[in-house]
Design a protein around this motif. Sequence first.
Motif, PDB file in Angstrom:
ATOM      1  N   ARG A 151     -43.200  17.981  26.702  1.00  0.00           N
ATOM      2  CA  ARG A 151     -42.924  16.549  26.848  1.00  0.00           C
ATOM      3  C   ARG A 151     -41.962  16.075  25.751  1.00  0.00           C
ATOM      4  O   ARG A 151     -41.013  15.327  26.028  1.00  0.00           O
ATOM      5  CB  ARG A 151     -44.238  15.754  26.795  1.00  0.00           C
ATOM      6  CG  ARG A 151     -44.085  14.245  26.945  1.00  0.00           C
ATOM      7  CD  ARG A 151     -43.473  13.885  28.285  1.00  0.00           C
ATOM      8  NE  ARG A 151     -43.227  12.463  28.426  1.00  0.00           N
ATOM      9  CZ  ARG A 151     -43.999  11.634  29.105  1.00  0.00           C
ATOM     10  NH1 ARG A 151     -45.105  12.071  29.703  1.00  0.00           N
ATOM     11  NH2 ARG A 151     -43.684  10.362  29.221  1.00  0.00           N
ATOM     12  N   ALA A 152     -42.187  16.521  24.525  1.00  0.00           N
ATOM     13  CA  ALA A 152     -41.302  16.132  23.425  1.00  0.00           C
ATOM     14  C   ALA A 152     -39.896  16.686  23.643  1.00  0.00           C
ATOM     15  O   ALA A 152     -38.899  16.012  23.339  1.00  0.00           O
ATOM     16  CB  ALA A 152     -41.872  16.623  22.094  1.00  0.00           C
TER      17      ALA A 152
ATOM     18  N   HIS B 168     -38.440  17.248  26.551  1.00  0.00           N
ATOM     19  CA  HIS B 168     -37.788  16.460  27.591  1.00  0.00           C
ATOM     20  C   HIS B 168     -37.317  15.110  27.061  1.00  0.00           C
ATOM     21  O   HIS B 168     -36.288  14.592  27.520  1.00  0.00           O
ATOM     22  CB  HIS B 168     -38.746  16.274  28.766  1.00  0.00           C
ATOM     23  CG  HIS B 168     -39.003  17.540  29.516  1.00  0.00           C
ATOM     24  ND1 HIS B 168     -40.037  17.681  30.416  1.00  0.00           N
ATOM     25  CD2 HIS B 168     -38.355  18.744  29.490  1.00  0.00           C
ATOM     26  CE1 HIS B 168     -40.018  18.907  30.920  1.00  0.00           C
ATOM     27  NE2 HIS B 168     -39.009  19.570  30.363  1.00  0.00           N
ATOM     28  N   THR B 169     -38.025  14.558  26.112  1.00  0.00           N
ATOM     29  CA  THR B 169     -37.571  13.314  25.480  1.00  0.00           C
ATOM     30  C   THR B 169     -36.340  13.583  24.616  1.00  0.00           C
ATOM     31  O   THR B 169     -35.355  12.833  24.653  1.00  0.00           O
ATOM     32  CB  THR B 169     -38.688  12.711  24.621  1.00  0.00           C
ATOM     33  OG1 THR B 169     -39.814  12.397  25.468  1.00  0.00           O
ATOM     34  CG2 THR B 169     -38.221  11.445  23.919  1.00  0.00           C
TER      35      THR B 169
ATOM     36  N   ALA C 242     -33.012  14.253  26.625  1.00  0.00           N
ATOM     37  CA  ALA C 242     -32.507  13.192  27.515  1.00  0.00           C
ATOM     38  C   ALA C 242     -31.090  12.799  27.120  1.00  0.00           C
ATOM     39  O   ALA C 242     -30.797  12.568  25.952  1.00  0.00           O
ATOM     40  CB  ALA C 242     -33.432  11.984  27.452  1.00  0.00           C
TER      41      ALA C 242
END
Length: 258
Positions: free
Chosen positions: A90-91, A93-94, A97
């Motif tokens: 998740r980190a 993918h952040t 971005a």
Amino acid sequence: MSEEEQRLPGGNVGGAVRVGDTVRRSTGPWTPDVHALLRHLAGRLPGVPRVLGYDEAGREVLSYLPGRVPDIDTETLTPGQLTALVRWTRAFHTAVAGFPLAGAWRYFPMPDATLIGHNDIAPYNACFDGDELVGVFDWDLAGPSNPLMELAFVAWNGVPLWRDDGPETAAARLRLIADAYRGYAPERILRAVPDRIRIMLDGIPVAAAAGDRGMANLLAQGEPERSRRSLADLERRLPAIERSLAQSRRARRQLSGK
């Protein structure tokens, strides 16, 4: 006197050697874009190797990530390790971005790409200190993807869904993945797995025929037929896993009074 090279375990696609505190790997047309990605992530995301250039043999030089790599043939990630890996995803993918999708990426075309994914987030590409994730390596397959496809591959390898550990165990670990990432129901992640794995299995022989030596190595090791058998077995087990997920969802609602 040059430092001794130590062959690192694994590396079914290409392999790597350790020299002191560095890792040396062969390169390809994708390497400059992978290096740009790693430089973009530096300072934005922990557990990513640093790009240190090239050696006299033309191999890329990356920083060595300390930690223990689980043996996928004899071990299953602990709940803590799986949670840490998904939270790192998740980190990532952040942090990624906005990074450009265009590039000479190695991985196979992925539908509905929204970001650059690692595309091979799995226990064999992660190192841990106990339950703490300390590094994710082997970025050669990075390229356009989307979060659901990344989570589907994490589930394939991290539940793992390529083998039968029982529907209740599979459902529990899918819920763990969904809870750690947030934003996708476990049922949706599960249903995405077959399509995600087919993209990989269909792409391996095409890439090998086009001259990708790493993919040719996979062919020599029995892919994609070996994983096609595992996928066919998973598809037979999907209804039982979905029933277990539904039962646990009802139980959660009852406990919460909803």
